[in-house]
Design a protein around this motif. Structure first.
Motif, PDB file in Angstrom:
ATOM      1  N   ILE A  39     -10.615   2.990 -51.070  1.00  0.00           N
ATOM      2  CA  ILE A  39     -11.405   2.441 -52.163  1.00  0.00           C
ATOM      3  C   ILE A  39     -11.959   1.172 -51.647  1.00  0.00           C
ATOM      4  CG2 ILE A  39     -11.045   1.064 -54.482  1.00  0.00           C
ATOM      5  CD1 ILE A  39      -8.741   2.890 -54.953  1.00  0.00           C
ATOM      6  N   ALA A  40     -11.511   0.411 -50.786  1.00  0.00           N
ATOM      7  CA  ALA A  40     -11.942  -0.843 -50.204  1.00  0.00           C
ATOM      8  C   ALA A  40     -13.166  -0.610 -49.308  1.00  0.00           C
ATOM      9  CB  ALA A  40     -10.907  -1.619 -49.400  1.00  0.00           C
ATOM     10  N   TYR A  41     -13.121   0.244 -48.609  1.00  0.00           N
ATOM     11  CA  TYR A  41     -14.219   0.467 -47.730  1.00  0.00           C
ATOM     12  C   TYR A  41     -15.250   1.329 -48.407  1.00  0.00           C
ATOM     13  CZ  TYR A  41     -12.232  -1.788 -44.097  1.00  0.00           C
ATOM     14  OH  TYR A  41     -11.479  -2.922 -43.102  1.00  0.00           O
ATOM     15  N   SER A  42     -15.038   1.985 -49.454  1.00  0.00           N
ATOM     16  CA  SER A  42     -16.122   2.557 -50.070  1.00  0.00           C
ATOM     17  C   SER A  42     -16.973   1.745 -50.921  1.00  0.00           C
ATOM     18  CB  SER A  42     -15.446   3.589 -51.436  1.00  0.00           C
ATOM     19  OG  SER A  42     -14.834   4.759 -50.754  1.00  0.00           O
ATOM     20  N   VAL A  43     -16.314   0.517 -51.459  1.00  0.00           N
ATOM     21  CA  VAL A  43     -16.766  -0.519 -52.258  1.00  0.00           C
ATOM     22  C   VAL A  43     -17.474  -1.207 -51.281  1.00  0.00           C
ATOM     23  CG1 VAL A  43     -16.274  -2.563 -53.526  1.00  0.00           C
ATOM     24  CG2 VAL A  43     -15.104  -0.433 -54.131  1.00  0.00           C
ATOM     25  N   LEU A  44     -17.034  -1.528 -50.337  1.00  0.00           N
ATOM     26  CA  LEU A  44     -17.823  -2.457 -49.031  1.00  0.00           C
ATOM     27  C   LEU A  44     -19.104  -1.642 -48.657  1.00  0.00           C
ATOM     28  CD1 LEU A  44     -17.858  -4.783 -47.074  1.00  0.00           C
ATOM     29  CD2 LEU A  44     -16.635  -3.349 -45.535  1.00  0.00           C
ATOM     30  N   THR A  45     -18.931  -0.428 -48.374  1.00  0.00           N
ATOM     31  CA  THR A  45     -20.199   0.360 -47.811  1.00  0.00           C
ATOM     32  C   THR A  45     -21.163   0.183 -49.118  1.00  0.00           C
ATOM     33  OG1 THR A  45     -18.947   1.760 -46.468  1.00  0.00           O
ATOM     34  CG2 THR A  45     -21.248   2.363 -47.061  1.00  0.00           C
ATOM     35  N   ILE A  46     -20.772   0.414 -50.416  1.00  0.00           N
ATOM     36  CA  ILE A  46     -21.891   0.478 -51.599  1.00  0.00           C
ATOM     37  C   ILE A  46     -22.436  -0.872 -51.446  1.00  0.00           C
ATOM     38  CG2 ILE A  46     -22.164   0.546 -53.839  1.00  0.00           C
ATOM     39  CD1 ILE A  46     -19.803   2.932 -53.531  1.00  0.00           C
ATOM     40  N   ASN A  47     -21.713  -1.941 -51.716  1.00  0.00           N
ATOM     41  CA  ASN A  47     -22.164  -3.377 -51.559  1.00  0.00           C
ATOM     42  C   ASN A  47     -22.990  -3.656 -50.611  1.00  0.00           C
ATOM     43  OD1 ASN A  47     -21.926  -6.008 -52.074  1.00  0.00           O
ATOM     44  ND2 ASN A  47     -20.493  -5.963 -53.550  1.00  0.00           N
ATOM     45  N   ALA A  48     -22.725  -3.305 -49.271  1.00  0.00           N
ATOM     46  CA  ALA A  48     -23.336  -3.708 -48.172  1.00  0.00           C
ATOM     47  C   ALA A  48     -24.905  -2.820 -48.259  1.00  0.00           C
ATOM     48  CB  ALA A  48     -22.721  -3.341 -47.003  1.00  0.00           C
ATOM     49  N   GLY A  49     -24.781  -1.642 -48.701  1.00  0.00           N
ATOM     50  CA  GLY A  49     -25.741  -1.027 -48.723  1.00  0.00           C
ATOM     51  C   GLY A  49     -26.776  -1.232 -49.432  1.00  0.00           C
ATOM     52  N   VAL A 100     -22.152   8.416 -49.397  1.00  0.00           N
ATOM     53  CA  VAL A 100     -22.442   9.324 -50.239  1.00  0.00           C
ATOM     54  C   VAL A 100     -22.923   8.914 -51.806  1.00  0.00           C
ATOM     55  CG1 VAL A 100     -21.661  11.637 -51.505  1.00  0.00           C
ATOM     56  CG2 VAL A 100     -21.251  11.298 -49.034  1.00  0.00           C
ATOM     57  N   ILE A 101     -22.216   8.015 -52.262  1.00  0.00           N
ATOM     58  CA  ILE A 101     -22.356   7.196 -53.637  1.00  0.00           C
ATOM     59  C   ILE A 101     -23.875   6.613 -53.465  1.00  0.00           C
ATOM     60  CG2 ILE A 101     -21.700   5.673 -55.098  1.00  0.00           C
ATOM     61  CD1 ILE A 101     -18.721   6.572 -54.506  1.00  0.00           C
ATOM     62  N   LEU A 102     -24.045   5.906 -52.354  1.00  0.00           N
ATOM     63  CA  LEU A 102     -25.131   5.265 -52.255  1.00  0.00           C
ATOM     64  C   LEU A 102     -26.522   6.254 -52.248  1.00  0.00           C
ATOM     65  CD1 LEU A 102     -25.015   2.574 -49.481  1.00  0.00           C
ATOM     66  CD2 LEU A 102     -25.795   2.260 -51.811  1.00  0.00           C
ATOM     67  N   TYR A 103     -26.319   7.348 -51.291  1.00  0.00           N
ATOM     68  CA  TYR A 103     -27.579   8.106 -51.290  1.00  0.00           C
ATOM     69  C   TYR A 103     -27.807   8.709 -52.789  1.00  0.00           C
ATOM     70  CZ  TYR A 103     -28.858   7.439 -46.609  1.00  0.00           C
ATOM     71  OH  TYR A 103     -29.312   7.019 -45.439  1.00  0.00           O
ATOM     72  N   THR A 104     -26.391   9.146 -53.593  1.00  0.00           N
ATOM     73  CA  THR A 104     -26.603   9.844 -54.943  1.00  0.00           C
ATOM     74  C   THR A 104     -27.029   8.787 -55.972  1.00  0.00           C
ATOM     75  OG1 THR A 104     -24.840  11.229 -53.998  1.00  0.00           O
ATOM     76  CG2 THR A 104     -25.223  11.160 -56.766  1.00  0.00           C
ATOM     77  N   PHE A 105     -26.378   7.549 -55.756  1.00  0.00           N
ATOM     78  CA  PHE A 105     -26.791   6.429 -57.315  1.00  0.00           C
ATOM     79  C   PHE A 105     -27.359   5.178 -56.630  1.00  0.00           C
ATOM     80  CE2 PHE A 105     -23.051   9.199 -58.132  1.00  0.00           C
ATOM     81  CZ  PHE A 105     -23.554   9.667 -59.382  1.00  0.00           C
ATOM     82  N   GLY A 106     -27.454   5.151 -55.450  1.00  0.00           N
ATOM     83  CA  GLY A 106     -28.059   3.522 -54.967  1.00  0.00           C
ATOM     84  C   GLY A 106     -29.225   3.053 -55.525  1.00  0.00           C
ATOM     85  N   SER A 107     -30.563   4.104 -55.558  1.00  0.00           N
ATOM     86  CA  SER A 107     -31.663   3.626 -55.876  1.00  0.00           C
ATOM     87  C   SER A 107     -31.682   3.334 -57.347  1.00  0.00           C
ATOM     88  CB  SER A 107     -32.483   4.768 -55.548  1.00  0.00           C
ATOM     89  OG  SER A 107     -32.942   5.001 -54.214  1.00  0.00           O
ATOM     90  N   GLN A 108     -31.097   4.244 -58.245  1.00  0.00           N
ATOM     91  CA  GLN A 108     -30.821   4.003 -59.556  1.00  0.00           C
ATOM     92  C   GLN A 108     -30.123   2.694 -59.951  1.00  0.00           C
ATOM     93  OE1 GLN A 108     -32.700   5.849 -62.174  1.00  0.00           O
ATOM     94  NE2 GLN A 108     -31.920   4.282 -63.500  1.00  0.00           N
ATOM     95  N   THR A 109     -29.005   2.429 -59.009  1.00  0.00           N
ATOM     96  CA  THR A 109     -28.364   1.243 -59.242  1.00  0.00           C
ATOM     97  C   THR A 109     -29.225  -0.153 -59.073  1.00  0.00           C
ATOM     98  OG1 THR A 109     -26.312   2.245 -58.569  1.00  0.00           O
ATOM     99  CG2 THR A 109     -26.084   0.208 -58.644  1.00  0.00           C
ATOM    100  N   LEU A 110     -29.863  -0.006 -58.208  1.00  0.00           N
ATOM    101  CA  LEU A 110     -30.953  -1.269 -57.865  1.00  0.00           C
ATOM    102  C   LEU A 110     -31.876  -1.457 -59.037  1.00  0.00           C
ATOM    103  CD1 LEU A 110     -31.543  -0.973 -54.100  1.00  0.00           C
ATOM    104  CD2 LEU A 110     -30.259  -2.954 -55.347  1.00  0.00           C
ATOM    105  N   LYS A 111     -32.285  -0.095 -59.638  1.00  0.00           N
ATOM    106  CA  LYS A 111     -33.268  -0.300 -60.726  1.00  0.00           C
ATOM    107  C   LYS A 111     -32.738  -1.007 -61.962  1.00  0.00           C
ATOM    108  CE  LYS A 111     -36.407   3.693 -59.388  1.00  0.00           C
ATOM    109  NZ  LYS A 111     -36.513   5.147 -59.561  1.00  0.00           N
ATOM    110  N   THR A 112     -31.347  -0.392 -62.236  1.00  0.00           N
ATOM    111  CA  THR A 112     -30.655  -0.977 -63.292  1.00  0.00           C
ATOM    112  C   THR A 112     -30.549  -2.562 -63.177  1.00  0.00           C
ATOM    113  OG1 THR A 112     -29.844   1.240 -63.673  1.00  0.00           O
ATOM    114  CG2 THR A 112     -28.647  -0.725 -64.838  1.00  0.00           C
TER     115      THR A 112
END
Length: 120
Positions: A39-49, A100-112
Motif C-alpha cells: 500500500i505504501a509504495y503504491s501510494v508513493l508511486t501514484i503521488n510521485a507520478g 498500473v493505477i497511474l496509467y489507468t486513472f492518472g490523466s483523469q485524476t489530474l483533470k479532476t
C-alpha cells in the motif's frame, strides 16, 4: 501542484519514519507487514507520478523503488531491524500496482484535481 508536493512530502516522511524507527518505537502497525509495504509504495508511486508528465511515470516508479531499496538497506543499521528481501518484493509489487493505477486513472485524476483547483 502545491498540494501534490505537500502530499508527497508527507508520504515520503511517513515511509521513512516507519521504515527506520526501532521496533520498540511508539507506532505499532496492526496489519500484515507486506500489505503495508504494498500500500505504501503504491501510494508513493501514484503521488510521485502525478508530479510528472505521463512519459515520466516510469521514472517516478523507478525512483520509488530506489527509495525502497535504500531504506531496506538502511534498516540493517537500525537496532532490532533486519533487511528482508520479501519486503523488497512487496515494495516492488506496490510500485507496479501504483504504475498500473497511474496509467489507468492518472490523466483523469489530474483533470479532476485541476477542475477543483487543487493543482494548476
Amino acid at each position: 501542484m502545491k498540494w501534490i508536493k505537500i502530499s508527497l512530502i508527507l508520504v515520503v516522511s511517513g515511509i521513512v519514519y516507519l521504515s527506520l524507527k526501532p521496533p520498540s518505537g511508539g507506532v505499532e502497525i496492526k496489519i500484515n507487514d507486506k500489505v503495508g509495504h504494498l500500500i505504501a509504495y503504491s501510494v508513493l508511486t501514484i503521488n510521485a507520478g502525478l508530479l510528472f508528465p505521463r512519459n515520466k511515470w516510469v521514472f517516478a516508479a523507478l525512483c520509488s523503488f530506489f527509495l525502497s531499496c535504500m531504506l531496506e538497506y538502511l534498516q540493517g543499521f537500525v537496532p532490532g531491524r533486519t533487511v528482508d528481501w520479501k519486503d523488497l518484493i512487496a515494495n516492488f509489487t506496490g510500485v507496479v500496482i501504483g504504475l498500473v493505477i497511474l496509467y489507468t486513472f492518472g490523466s483523469q485524476t489530474l483533470k479532476t484535481l485541476k477542475k477543483i483547483k487543487l493543482v494548476e
